[in-house]
Design an enzyme around this catalytic site. Structure first.
Site, PDB file in Angstrom:
ATOM      1  N   ALA A 115       0.856  -1.191   0.000  1.00  0.00           N
ATOM      2  CA  ALA A 115       0.000   0.000   0.000  1.00  0.00           C
ATOM      3  C   ALA A 115       0.888   1.235   0.000  1.00  0.00           C
ATOM      4  CB  ALA A 115      -0.896   0.013   1.232  1.00  0.00           C
ATOM      5  N   LYS A 116       0.309   2.367  -0.224  1.00  0.00           N
ATOM      6  CA  LYS A 116       1.033   3.630  -0.092  1.00  0.00           C
ATOM      7  C   LYS A 116       0.013   4.732   0.107  1.00  0.00           C
ATOM      8  CE  LYS A 116       5.354   4.898  -0.215  1.00  0.00           C
ATOM      9  NZ  LYS A 116       6.461   4.065   0.289  1.00  0.00           N
TER      10      LYS A 116
END
Ligand code: NAD
Length: 427
Positions: A115-116
């Site tokens: 994720a980011k």
């Protein structure tokens, strides 16, 4: 703020960051003969969230910021990835970095997806109070996304352990219980892990030693050059020095420092500390340039400063037998083929600098157990995971006669795809 682990991403093509990440993915998918459906699944993020973040500024006026969180995949477990604050961060960049986290976790067998997150803002223009209200409201807007079993943020560009503490507190206030495992990269007092600060450099040295052993080279017989003397570079230099290697050159922004008989690394660290965090004027060394450092006659080269240091312009002049990418992207794509032809073993960033995310995982495990490990235990487990990851990637490279970089992508994509196949598609 430097000096501890962040979850920074690679340098991406500004025009099409997602496409530049996909190039590597496609290469591995081709050799893997990945089924079309799986390819589509793994090329598409699971979730992309955009939120408006209203903040009452010190002036009393409301300013609205845009925030993002992309979960690329949660096949291996809850998703994991940093949050960056930057004026130019955008959804496309966050998407690419989220995918990159998926492959990075997978290659070191950390049971997380990728994720980011990002908030479009200029942190330099924010007061401390504004800098606290912004991530708190961002977190409040992400309550349904974040969670120790769902999605676990960490520091990235312009965010630090204080920001993680505010996110943890905001999440905990809403959950009405203290939930330490919702973020990693926290201060130790709030449930951070021992050994996290040194984790990336320690991982770099573990894989370097593994590579030397494959090449039949003894650590105490090799010469080493390290570019960059920040968190990653200084820890790597020190740990390999402790193995008896002769570190003949180190460098920072002020330039390179060379001594063919070897540099006393603990003394260099002490010197830097008392010299405004600079190596300038390091006693007992000759000055060289950062470019010359890369081309030195040495066995191991650890680029640990910044991206694009070894390109098609200097790749043919590199003499090292092993390059361990401490930094993200220090070897450009077109240099890869030249180094490969010269028989130089390049340990790719996605593997070499994954020690940080591994200790992030340990932090999450310790928070969930409510039982905190000694530094010695953290280091031992980190060494084991990095060593295993190196052996796995090396095995794939040998089997398919490909480079370690290609093998690292192959290994990580194969693992996610196999897990996905086993889980099946929920209808
Ligand atoms: P840092 O800011 O602590 O250190 C950077 C070092 O590089 C400093 O010594 C600086 O003087 C030097 N430097 C900067 N520009 C230079 C140049 N042009 N030539 C030579 N030296 C130069 O940063 P860090 O945390 O050690 O990170 C270094 C690299 O490793 C970055 O690419 C980062 O994205 C990557 N990385 C870091 C971590 C981590 O845990 N800190 C994890 C994964 C990847």
């Amino acid at each position: 703020m430097t000096g501890y682990y962040k979850e920074p991403g690679p340098k991406l093509d500004r025009e099409s960051p997602f496409e530049s990440m996909m190039e590597r993915f496609r290469f591995a998918a081709d050799i893997l003969q990945l089924d079309d459906g799986l390819f589509q699944y793994l090329a598409s993020p699971v979730k992309q969230v955009i939120v408006s973040i209203p903040v009452v500024m010190d002036s009393g006026k409301i300013q609205v910021f845009e925030g993002y969180r992309v979960i690329h995949d949660n096949v291996l477990g809850p998703s994991k990835g940093g949050i960056r604050f930057a004026p130019d961060v955008n959804l496309n960049e966050v998407k690419a970095l989220a995918a990159w986290m998926t492959w990075k976790c997978s290659v070191v067998n950390v049971p997380f997806g990728g994720a980011k997150g990002g908030v479009r803002c200029n942190p330099k223009e924010l007061s401390l109070g504004e800098l606290e209200r912004l991530p708190r409201r961002y977190t409040a807007n992400m309550l349904e996304v974040f969670g120790p079993d769902r999605d676990i943020p960490a520091p990235d560009m312009n965010t630090n352990e204080q920001v993680m503490a505010w996110i943890m507190d905001t999440y905990s206030m809403n959950a009405q219980r203290t939930e330490k495992a919702v973020v990693t990269g926290k201060p130790i007092i709030l449930g951070g892990s021992q050994g996290r600060k040194e984790a990336t450099g320690r991982g770099v040295v573990t894989v370097t030693l593994a590579a030397l052993s494959k090449l039949g080279m003894m650590p105490n017989k090799v010469t080493v050059a390290v570019q960059g003397f920040g968190n990653v570079g200084s820890v790597s230099a020190n740990l390999i020095y402790e193995q008896g290697a002769r570190v003949i050159a180190i460098s920072d922004v002020s330039g390179g420092y060379y001594n063919k008989n070897g540099i006393d690394i603990p003394a260099a660290i002490e010197y830097q500390k008392n010299n405004n965090n600079s190596l300038e004027g390091l006693p007992g060394t000759e000055s060289i340039s950062n470019e010359e450092l890369l081309e030195l006659d040495c066995d191991v080269l650890i680029p640990a400063a910044k991206e694009d240091q070894i390109s098609r312009h200097n790749a043919s002049k590199i003499k090292a037998k092993v390059i361990a990418e401490g930094a993200n992207g220090p070897v450009t794509a077109n240099a890869d083929a030249i180094l490969d032809k010269k028989g130089i073993m390049v340990i790719p960033d996605i593997l070499a600098n994954a020690g940080g995310v591994t200790v992030s995982y340990f932090e999450w495990v310790q928070d969930r157990q409510g039982y905190f490990w000694t530094e010695e235990r953290v280091n031992r487990r980190l060494n084991r995971m990095m060593r295993d990851a190196f052996d796995n990637v090396y095995g794939v490279a040998e089997k398919h006669q490909i480079t370690l970089r290609q093998a690292a992508y192959f290994y990580s994509i194969d693992k996610v795809a196999a897990t996905l196949k086993m889980r099946g598609i929920y209808a």
